[in-house]
Design a protein around this motif. Structure first.
Motif, PDB file in Angstrom:
ATOM      1  N   THR A  50       0.836  -1.193   0.000  1.00  0.00           N
ATOM      2  CA  THR A  50       0.000   0.000   0.000  1.00  0.00           C
ATOM      3  C   THR A  50       0.871   1.243   0.000  1.00  0.00           C
ATOM      4  O   THR A  50       1.814   1.346   0.794  1.00  0.00           O
ATOM      5  CB  THR A  50      -0.911   0.009   1.242  1.00  0.00           C
ATOM      6  OG1 THR A  50      -1.590  -1.243   1.334  1.00  0.00           O
ATOM      7  CG2 THR A  50      -1.931   1.130   1.155  1.00  0.00           C
TER       8      THR A  50
ATOM      9  N   ASN B 139      -1.364  -1.237  -4.340  1.00  0.00           N
ATOM     10  CA  ASN B 139      -2.563  -0.470  -4.035  1.00  0.00           C
ATOM     11  C   ASN B 139      -2.154   0.934  -3.620  1.00  0.00           C
ATOM     12  O   ASN B 139      -1.251   1.110  -2.794  1.00  0.00           O
ATOM     13  CB  ASN B 139      -3.351  -1.119  -2.895  1.00  0.00           C
ATOM     14  CG  ASN B 139      -3.950  -2.448  -3.283  1.00  0.00           C
ATOM     15  OD1 ASN B 139      -5.120  -2.509  -3.661  1.00  0.00           O
ATOM     16  ND2 ASN B 139      -3.174  -3.528  -3.206  1.00  0.00           N
TER      17      ASN B 139
ATOM     18  N   ARG C  47      -3.384   4.566  -2.003  1.00  0.00           N
ATOM     19  CA  ARG C  47      -4.383   5.329  -1.265  1.00  0.00           C
ATOM     20  C   ARG C  47      -4.415   6.771  -1.796  1.00  0.00           C
ATOM     21  O   ARG C  47      -3.390   7.316  -2.189  1.00  0.00           O
ATOM     22  CB  ARG C  47      -4.048   5.335   0.225  1.00  0.00           C
ATOM     23  CG  ARG C  47      -4.178   4.014   0.909  1.00  0.00           C
ATOM     24  CD  ARG C  47      -3.722   4.064   2.362  1.00  0.00           C
ATOM     25  NE  ARG C  47      -4.242   5.224   3.081  1.00  0.00           N
ATOM     26  CZ  ARG C  47      -4.072   5.427   4.394  1.00  0.00           C
ATOM     27  NH1 ARG C  47      -3.394   4.545   5.113  1.00  0.00           N
ATOM     28  NH2 ARG C  47      -4.566   6.506   4.971  1.00  0.00           N
TER      29      ARG C  47
ATOM     30  N   HIS D 259      -7.678   3.556  -3.720  1.00  0.00           N
ATOM     31  CA  HIS D 259      -8.607   3.511  -2.596  1.00  0.00           C
ATOM     32  C   HIS D 259      -8.863   4.917  -2.060  1.00  0.00           C
ATOM     33  O   HIS D 259      -7.926   5.713  -1.917  1.00  0.00           O
ATOM     34  CB  HIS D 259      -8.049   2.627  -1.483  1.00  0.00           C
ATOM     35  CG  HIS D 259      -7.749   1.228  -1.922  1.00  0.00           C
ATOM     36  ND1 HIS D 259      -8.579   0.163  -1.661  1.00  0.00           N
ATOM     37  CD2 HIS D 259      -6.702   0.725  -2.640  1.00  0.00           C
ATOM     38  CE1 HIS D 259      -8.054  -0.939  -2.197  1.00  0.00           C
ATOM     39  NE2 HIS D 259      -6.923  -0.613  -2.797  1.00  0.00           N
ATOM     40  N   ASN D 260     -10.108   5.186  -1.750  1.00  0.00           N
ATOM     41  CA  ASN D 260     -10.532   6.500  -1.249  1.00  0.00           C
ATOM     42  C   ASN D 260     -10.351   6.557   0.259  1.00  0.00           C
ATOM     43  O   ASN D 260     -11.116   5.944   1.016  1.00  0.00           O
ATOM     44  CB  ASN D 260     -11.996   6.736  -1.628  1.00  0.00           C
ATOM     45  CG  ASN D 260     -12.513   8.092  -1.189  1.00  0.00           C
ATOM     46  OD1 ASN D 260     -11.792   8.894  -0.599  1.00  0.00           O
ATOM     47  ND2 ASN D 260     -13.781   8.350  -1.480  1.00  0.00           N
TER      48      ASN D 260
ATOM     49  N   ILE E 187      -3.739  -2.303   2.681  1.00  0.00           N
ATOM     50  CA  ILE E 187      -4.574  -3.254   1.945  1.00  0.00           C
ATOM     51  C   ILE E 187      -3.998  -4.651   2.088  1.00  0.00           C
ATOM     52  O   ILE E 187      -2.791  -4.871   1.970  1.00  0.00           O
ATOM     53  CB  ILE E 187      -4.667  -2.862   0.462  1.00  0.00           C
ATOM     54  CG1 ILE E 187      -5.313  -1.481   0.342  1.00  0.00           C
ATOM     55  CG2 ILE E 187      -5.446  -3.904  -0.327  1.00  0.00           C
ATOM     56  CD1 ILE E 187      -6.702  -1.368   0.932  1.00  0.00           C
TER      57      ILE E 187
ATOM     58  N   VAL F  29      -8.136  -6.330  -2.030  1.00  0.00           N
ATOM     59  CA  VAL F  29      -8.479  -4.913  -1.842  1.00  0.00           C
ATOM     60  C   VAL F  29      -8.951  -4.624  -0.422  1.00  0.00           C
ATOM     61  O   VAL F  29      -9.573  -3.591  -0.161  1.00  0.00           O
ATOM     62  CB  VAL F  29      -9.595  -4.494  -2.833  1.00  0.00           C
ATOM     63  CG1 VAL F  29      -9.102  -4.527  -4.272  1.00  0.00           C
ATOM     64  CG2 VAL F  29     -10.825  -5.395  -2.675  1.00  0.00           C
TER      65      VAL F  29
ATOM     66  N   GLY G  86     -13.769  -4.125   2.078  1.00  0.00           N
ATOM     67  CA  GLY G  86     -13.227  -3.780   0.769  1.00  0.00           C
ATOM     68  C   GLY G  86     -14.130  -4.136  -0.396  1.00  0.00           C
ATOM     69  O   GLY G  86     -14.971  -5.032  -0.313  1.00  0.00           O
TER      70      GLY G  86
ATOM     71  N   GLU H  89     -13.455   2.307  -3.772  1.00  0.00           N
ATOM     72  CA  GLU H  89     -12.250   1.802  -4.454  1.00  0.00           C
ATOM     73  C   GLU H  89     -12.552   1.712  -5.933  1.00  0.00           C
ATOM     74  O   GLU H  89     -13.709   1.566  -6.344  1.00  0.00           O
ATOM     75  CB  GLU H  89     -11.877   0.417  -3.914  1.00  0.00           C
ATOM     76  CG  GLU H  89     -10.614  -0.188  -4.479  1.00  0.00           C
ATOM     77  CD  GLU H  89     -10.811  -1.098  -5.703  1.00  0.00           C
ATOM     78  OE1 GLU H  89      -9.828  -1.708  -6.149  1.00  0.00           O
ATOM     79  OE2 GLU H  89     -11.971  -1.196  -6.196  1.00  0.00           O
TER      80      GLU H  89
ATOM     81  N   GLN I  25     -10.497   0.181  -9.770  1.00  0.00           N
ATOM     82  CA  GLN I  25      -9.335  -0.452 -10.396  1.00  0.00           C
ATOM     83  C   GLN I  25      -9.641  -0.650 -11.875  1.00  0.00           C
ATOM     84  O   GLN I  25     -10.800  -0.639 -12.272  1.00  0.00           O
ATOM     85  CB  GLN I  25      -9.005  -1.772  -9.714  1.00  0.00           C
ATOM     86  CG  GLN I  25     -10.169  -2.746  -9.669  1.00  0.00           C
ATOM     87  CD  GLN I  25      -9.899  -3.924  -8.757  1.00  0.00           C
ATOM     88  OE1 GLN I  25      -9.214  -3.840  -7.760  1.00  0.00           O
ATOM     89  NE2 GLN I  25     -10.432  -5.072  -9.138  1.00  0.00           N
TER      90      GLN I  25
END
Length: 853
Positions: free
Chosen positions: A381, A415, A417, A445-446, A469, A473, A747, A787, A789
């Motif tokens: 992450t 991942n 953030r 990721h929010n 993460i 996720v 997630g 999230e 992707q």
């Protein structure tokens, strides 16, 4: 405080061509086929037999620690790999130039076996696994004989599965009979749920801070001190176990140092190779026993501890956390002193990325249908905010993004953030640029939405901000949460099926699986059908949770985890192993499969069965008849087309108020139902929506549904709307963003596919703007999407890769939570990715999708 000093965060002046030896190692990685390694099963079995552990009613944490110490001391100290097998199973030579010695297995690219868990599933396939068409593993004939005659027979009744079966279901062989099927039978039917503790727990992020800052020697001293301070015999045993395992890791590192020193003395050695080996010897004598003094020593500490953790925990979803935060002080110090350059830092990270991917999960042929193409899902992450809510992006964040761009590997699973109020637009653009260049990574990721979700589950402010993460996720408070996020994987379409057919499922015939709910033909309104669906869902959740807890109790008695416990917040203070509830935060996770298909089906039932005029209505008998015929025949086909048509039937992903409200109802109901249940460690269950490749596998076993989906077709992946019913990107994102973050705490995977565009800069800017908008309160008036992707690849490229896979060996695709090499996916999963709705960013419109008229 701004921690970014790089003039060019994209580091455009650095390419893989500048790292000749690294490039050769990457080529060897893609050339190599995974090889089954029998070192661990041999050593673990021998020491269990030597200590008489297989005859005991339970295995203590101290005995397990002594086994692991012996394995660490006795395993082969491989400093440099010299050969591997190619995809034709032929041996080829490797010039190993890695600055990191040691490996997860004894192979350059290995397959770990844990006979205590599910390795015996490979037994019947050992003679064919090298020849199977999909993702073969090489295994030597002598190794087959060893496993068959000397290893596997000792574990016939000693694996987690068999111990649970004999202890909790005595005398039952779990085949379909006339009586109600037990929980294990439901699991074996492969269409209701999966409980994965027979394979692993794994899903966690270790805390490397003590190992880095103080060294394992200091951790040993702490364990000795705490042992003397307590009179509790179980706690004393725990601290003794920690000491045993830490001393074992130090011994392994020392053995690697000795081997490197010995190798450096060869008469014919090249001067550069001699220098590499001498440096390894020096570093491995210092760490991980002592504190890391340099960036490279810090990387080495993480790597050696990581190999030890995988000795104990199967390589499925164990994740490394926020490495850009953990390692930044060492990087900054070396950069400031002139001991390290940015170019060298990138090279070291690239080599570490290769090391992290030096093994793949053990996968029997049936598993290829569930998890085919997956790596170990070792998540890393980057970015976001720190535990105080301040911008955490630093130079190392960008260096790790660059390494990911250069290497294009499926592991580690990267991942990123992002906090729209704290992180810069430059950072977001760099994340999207890496996605465009790799085609599939990192996921984004929010921070605001994840923070809200974790706070709703009782995390403190600092714990929630400091999330990483896990696996695919799944957000967890890094180094604190022992959560096994994949404990249960539930097929939501099966509970819908049982609501339609009074507790029966077409896959299992006339067997009463769920509750005997009423025939839906007598229901007067949608609320009655919702109640039946809810009751069937509650029933199946009960069954899955009960079985998961039974497997968990077997782990408590036979599979303690002293190594991981030492690298975790909580166990050292409590004197309690993770598996007994020693973590600061305990939870279990459920992943939901078939979400969008079920939402669309409920929306179709609500409209066409209950809310439409009588002369247009589709009665339940007519609907069930059409389902039973798979929408074949003139009348049934017409019904199927009507149900599928997004112009006439509400669909999740089109901002339709009915479908979106049902989606919110479903996630809220599931969060409430799982959240009120307690796991075997005293924690509660959390819910996520990521499906790996299981949405294809469950779909293959599921008949037609009321949303117009035909039998055996793939379900939609993760939290993603059903493919080809969402023509507009903004509406698809709008529907997803309206889901309450509090109900998504384990997630989500929102899979979006973009058509590559020629103007990369414009595409990057549109890409970043779309993500920023999706994460804002403009979508749904909440905290934005959770999230997102991507696959940035055209349908034409994917079809070409199907025809000539040998020309597309490193083509990365995002499945549902993890990346995979497209060629490794089974045909059904490949087709699912090809058929996903594909959007053109410049217009926001879907390609290959029915337009709304």
């Amino acid at each position: 405080m701004n921690q970014v000093t790089l003039g060019d965060v994209s580091l455009r002046g650095i390419s893989l061509d500048q790292y000749d030896e690294l490039g050769k190692m990457r080529d060897a990685y893609f050339q190599a086929v995974p090889e089954i390694c029998i070192e661990r099963p041999c050593l673990v079995t021998n020491f269990h037999l030597e200590m008489g552990l297989l005859d005991q009613p339970r295995i203590s944490i101290l005995d397990k620690a002594r086994v692991y110490r012996k394995v660490l001391e006795e395993r082969e100290p491989i400093v440099s790999h010299t050969s591997a097998r190619d995809h034709n199973m032929r041996e080829f030579s490797i010039d190993d130039t890695s600055p990191f010695a040691g490996s997860t297995t004894s192979k350059f690219k290995g397959v770990l076996l844990h006979p205590e868990l599910l390795a015996l599933a490979m037994w019947s396939e050992l003679n064919t696994v090298s020849d199977r068409s999909q993702n073969p593993f090489f295994i030597d004939k002598n190794d087959i004989e060893t496993l068959t005659l000397a290893i596997f027979p000792h574990w016939l009744k000693k694996s987690v599965w068999e111990i649970t079966r004999y202890r909790d279901y005595p005398g039952q062989f779990h085949t379909i009979t006339s009586r109600e099927p037990d929980n294990m039978t439901l699991l074996q039917n492969a269409v209701f749920f999966i409980t994965s503790k027979v394979l692993c727990i794994s899903h966690a992020i270790p805390d490397f801070s003590k190992a880095l800052d103080s060294g394992l020697g200091s951790m040993i001293e702490e364990a000795i001190r705490k042992e003397h301070e307590t009179s509790d015999s179980s706690k004393k045993q725990f601290y003794q176990a920690v000491r045993e395992t830490m001393e074992g890791i130090i011994s392994y590192s020392t053995n690697l140092a000795n081997q490197a020193r010995e190798d450096s003395k060869r008469a014919d050695i090249d001067p550069a190779e001699k220098s590499r080996l001498e440096e390894i010897a020096q570093i491995y004598r210092n760490v991980p026993k002592k504190p890391a003094r340099t960036f490279r020593e810090a990387l080495t500490t993480v790597w050696i501890c990581w190999t030890a953790i995988h000795l104990e925990n199967p390589n499925v979803g164990m994740s490394l956390g926020r490495l850009d935060q953990v390692l930044y002080p060492y990087y900054k110090r070396d950069i400031s002193s002139g001991a390290l350059t940015v170019r060298r830092a990138i090279e070291l990270i690239c080599y570490l990325w290769l090391k992290i991917g030096d093994h793949v999960p053990m996968m029997p042929e049936t598993g290829e249908q569930l998890f085919g193409g997956t790596g170990s899902n070792q998540a890393i992450t980057l970015g976001g905010v720190d535990k105080n809510g301040n911008d955490a992006v630093n130079d190392l964040t960008y260096i790790m993004l660059k390494a990911t761009e250069l290497m294009r590997l499926r592991d580690p699973n990267l991942n990123a953030r992002y906090h729209s109020g704290k992180n810069s637009d430059e950072y977001l653009k760099r994340i999207t640029e890496v996605n465009i260049k790799t085609g599939a990574t990192p996921a984004i990721h929010n921070d605001r939405a994840v923070f809200k979700a974790l706070r709703s589950k009782g995390h403190s402010t600092e714990q929630a901000w400091d999330y990483g993460i896990v696996g695919c996720v799944e957000p967890v408070s890094a180094g604190r949460t022992y959560g096994h996020n994949a404990a249960i994987i539930l097929n939501l379409a099966s509970t819908l099926e049982m609501a339609l057919f009074q507790g029966k499922h077409r896959h299992t015939g006339n067997k009463q699986i769920g509750l005997q709910t009423d025939n839906p033909a007598i229901f007067n309104d949608y609320a009655q059908f919702w109640d039946a669906f809810k009751r069937q869902t509650e029933c199946l959740i009960d069954r899955a949770v009960e079985l998961n807890n039974q497997f968990g109790k077997t782990h408590q008695d036979f599979y303690p985890t002293p190594i991981l416990s030492a690298f975790f917040e909580g166990p050292m203070d409590k004197g309690v192993d993770l598996i007994q509830g020693g973590a600061t935060i305990n939870s279990s996770g459920a992943a939901i499969v078939g979400f969008a298909d079920v939402v669309d089906s409920l929306a179709a039932i609500r409209k066409w069965v209950f809310e439409i005029d009588d002369n247009q209505k589709i009665s339940f008998p007519r609907l069930l008849a059409a389902l039973s015929k798979d929408f074949v025949g003139n009348t049934h086909e017409a019904i199927g087309k009507l149900l599928w048509n997004q112009n006439k039937t509400p669909k999740f992903g089109n901002e339709h108020p009915v479908a979106d409200q049902i989606a919110r109802d479903v996630v809220t109901m599931l969060d409430e139902q799982f959240g009120c249940r307690v796991n075997y460690r005293g924690g509660h269950y959390r819910v996520g929506y990521w499906t790996m490749t299981i949405h294809a596998a469950f779909g293959k076993l599921t008949q037609s549904l009321p949303n117009g989906r035909k039998a055996r077709q793939n379900f939609a992946s993760g939290i993603t709307p059903v493919s080809n019913v969402t023509p507009y990107l903004s509406k698809a994102l709008g529907s997803v963003a309206q889901l309450p973050a509090e109900a998504l705490s384990s997630g989500v995977a929102l899979n979006i596919k973009y058509t590559p565009e020629t103007d990369v800069v414009l595409m990057r800017d549109n890409f970043a703007a779309t993500v920023k908008a999706f994460f804002s309160s403009d979508f749904g008036g909440r905290d934005g999407g959770f999230e997102i992707q991507f696959n940035i690849v055209s349908r034409e490229t994917l079809k070409a890769a199907q025809r000539r896979p040998e020309l597309h060996g490193d083509l990365l695709v995002r499945v549902s939570g993890y990346t995979a090499y497209f060629r490794d996916l089974n045909p059904q999963m490949q087709e699912e990715i090809i058929q996903r709705t594909e959007y053109l960013l410049s217009t926001g419109n879907a390609q290959h999708c029915i337009e709304i008229s």
